[in-house]
Write a protein that holds these residues in place. Sequence first.
Motif, PDB file in Angstrom:
ATOM      1  N   ARG A 264       0.833  -1.210   0.000  1.00 56.01           N
ATOM      2  CA  ARG A 264       0.000   0.000   0.000  1.00 56.01           C
ATOM      3  C   ARG A 264       0.866   1.257   0.000  1.00 56.01           C
ATOM      4  O   ARG A 264       1.426   1.607  -1.029  1.00 56.01           O
ATOM      5  N   ASP A 265       0.995   1.954   1.138  1.00 56.16           N
ATOM      6  CA  ASP A 265       1.762   3.203   1.219  1.00 56.16           C
ATOM      7  C   ASP A 265       3.229   2.984   1.584  1.00 56.16           C
ATOM      8  O   ASP A 265       3.991   3.943   1.694  1.00 56.16           O
ATOM      9  N   VAL A 266       3.634   1.747   1.805  1.00 59.98           N
ATOM     10  CA  VAL A 266       5.013   1.453   2.197  1.00 59.98           C
ATOM     11  C   VAL A 266       5.839   1.165   0.948  1.00 59.98           C
ATOM     12  O   VAL A 266       5.497   0.288   0.156  1.00 59.98           O
ATOM     13  N   GLU A 267       6.903   1.925   0.773  1.00 63.98           N
ATOM     14  CA  GLU A 267       7.806   1.757  -0.355  1.00 63.98           C
ATOM     15  C   GLU A 267       9.136   1.191   0.142  1.00 63.98           C
ATOM     16  O   GLU A 267       9.476   1.347   1.314  1.00 63.98           O
ATOM     17  N   PRO A 268       9.913   0.561  -0.728  1.00 66.79           N
ATOM     18  CA  PRO A 268      11.251   0.125  -0.319  1.00 66.79           C
ATOM     19  C   PRO A 268      12.062   1.309   0.206  1.00 66.79           C
ATOM     20  O   PRO A 268      11.887   2.446  -0.249  1.00 66.79           O
ATOM     21  N   SER A 269      12.926   1.044   1.169  1.00 68.68           N
ATOM     22  CA  SER A 269      13.694   2.128   1.791  1.00 68.68           C
ATOM     23  C   SER A 269      15.074   1.634   2.197  1.00 68.68           C
ATOM     24  O   SER A 269      15.338   0.444   2.246  1.00 68.68           O
ATOM     25  N   THR A 270      15.937   2.593   2.492  1.00 70.87           N
ATOM     26  CA  THR A 270      17.295   2.303   2.942  1.00 70.87           C
ATOM     27  C   THR A 270      17.526   3.052   4.249  1.00 70.87           C
ATOM     28  O   THR A 270      17.135   4.215   4.373  1.00 70.87           O
ATOM     29  N   SER A 271      18.152   2.396   5.220  1.00 70.11           N
ATOM     30  CA  SER A 271      18.469   3.054   6.484  1.00 70.11           C
ATOM     31  C   SER A 271      19.963   2.952   6.749  1.00 70.11           C
ATOM     32  O   SER A 271      20.611   1.972   6.385  1.00 70.11           O
ATOM     33  N   VAL A 272      20.494   3.987   7.374  1.00 73.72           N
ATOM     34  CA  VAL A 272      21.890   4.024   7.788  1.00 73.72           C
ATOM     35  C   VAL A 272      21.891   4.247   9.294  1.00 73.72           C
ATOM     36  O   VAL A 272      21.177   5.118   9.797  1.00 73.72           O
ATOM     37  N   LYS A 273      22.684   3.455  10.015  1.00 74.66           N
ATOM     38  CA  LYS A 273      22.680   3.529  11.469  1.00 74.66           C
ATOM     39  C   LYS A 273      24.106   3.648  11.988  1.00 74.66           C
ATOM     40  O   LYS A 273      25.020   2.999  11.480  1.00 74.66           O
ATOM     41  N   LEU A 274      24.282   4.474  13.002  1.00 72.40           N
ATOM     42  CA  LEU A 274      25.554   4.599  13.703  1.00 72.40           C
ATOM     43  C   LEU A 274      25.279   4.362  15.177  1.00 72.40           C
ATOM     44  O   LEU A 274      24.415   5.007  15.764  1.00 72.40           O
ATOM     45  N   GLU A 275      25.988   3.411  15.780  1.00 69.47           N
ATOM     46  CA  GLU A 275      25.824   3.090  17.190  1.00 69.47           C
ATOM     47  C   GLU A 275      27.129   3.354  17.932  1.00 69.47           C
ATOM     48  O   GLU A 275      28.204   3.024  17.426  1.00 69.47           O
ATOM     49  N   VAL A 276      27.009   3.939  19.115  1.00 62.20           N
ATOM     50  CA  VAL A 276      28.166   4.199  19.967  1.00 62.20           C
ATOM     51  C   VAL A 276      27.859   3.587  21.329  1.00 62.20           C
ATOM     52  O   VAL A 276      26.845   3.910  21.950  1.00 62.20           O
ATOM     53  N   LEU A 277      28.730   2.699  21.791  1.00 65.06           N
ATOM     54  CA  LEU A 277      28.582   2.076  23.093  1.00 65.06           C
ATOM     55  C   LEU A 277      29.824   2.374  23.901  1.00 65.06           C
ATOM     56  O   LEU A 277      30.936   1.986  23.526  1.00 65.06           O
ATOM     57  N   LEU A 278      29.656   3.118  24.998  1.00 67.02           N
ATOM     58  CA  LEU A 278      30.767   3.407  25.905  1.00 67.02           C
ATOM     59  C   LEU A 278      30.839   2.294  26.923  1.00 67.02           C
ATOM     60  O   LEU A 278      29.849   1.939  27.552  1.00 67.02           O
ATOM     61  N   ARG A 279      32.033   1.744  27.115  1.00 67.97           N
ATOM     62  CA  ARG A 279      32.191   0.587  27.984  1.00 67.97           C
ATOM     63  C   ARG A 279      33.000   0.953  29.219  1.00 67.97           C
ATOM     64  O   ARG A 279      33.785   1.876  29.221  1.00 67.97           O
ATOM     65  N   ASN A 280      32.779   0.194  30.280  1.00 69.53           N
ATOM     66  CA  ASN A 280      33.554   0.298  31.510  1.00 69.53           C
ATOM     67  C   ASN A 280      33.498   1.679  32.156  1.00 69.53           C
ATOM     68  O   ASN A 280      34.492   2.179  32.691  1.00 69.53           O
ATOM     69  N   LEU A 281      32.339   2.322  32.094  1.00 72.12           N
ATOM     70  CA  LEU A 281      32.177   3.600  32.790  1.00 72.12           C
ATOM     71  C   LEU A 281      31.804   3.313  34.235  1.00 72.12           C
ATOM     72  O   LEU A 281      30.822   2.652  34.527  1.00 72.12           O
ATOM     73  N   ASN A 282      32.569   3.818  35.163  1.00 72.34           N
ATOM     74  CA  ASN A 282      32.295   3.601  36.592  1.00 72.34           C
ATOM     75  C   ASN A 282      31.934   4.896  37.256  1.00 72.34           C
ATOM     76  O   ASN A 282      32.346   5.929  36.976  1.00 72.34           O
TER      77      ASN A 282
END
Length: 98
Positions: free
Chosen positions: A80-98
Amino acid sequence: MQLRLRMNYVKLEEDPYLENSEELRAAAALRLTDQWTWTLNGRRDMEDDGGMIRAGTGLVFQNECVTLGTSINRYYIRDRDVEPSTSVKLEVLLRNLN
């Protein structure tokens, strides 16, 4: 180098809550160095009139302080109203924060 592969096959028939479907999912991760990994994934409709549902790739950097990941995915769904699409994702995970 280390290579990890994963593949799943799902077939739903006569489920009272979900429509019938048959899908194949695959993923691969290739460790390029101790800190860099390249990923690849896909999902395909295995029905007679089916095709690709999603395909993607990504690159991950990981050390003792941070994990940085970037990915690009192409979605082929058309409804119906949904067309093919492309997504770009950037993830940042900070580790060992005390």
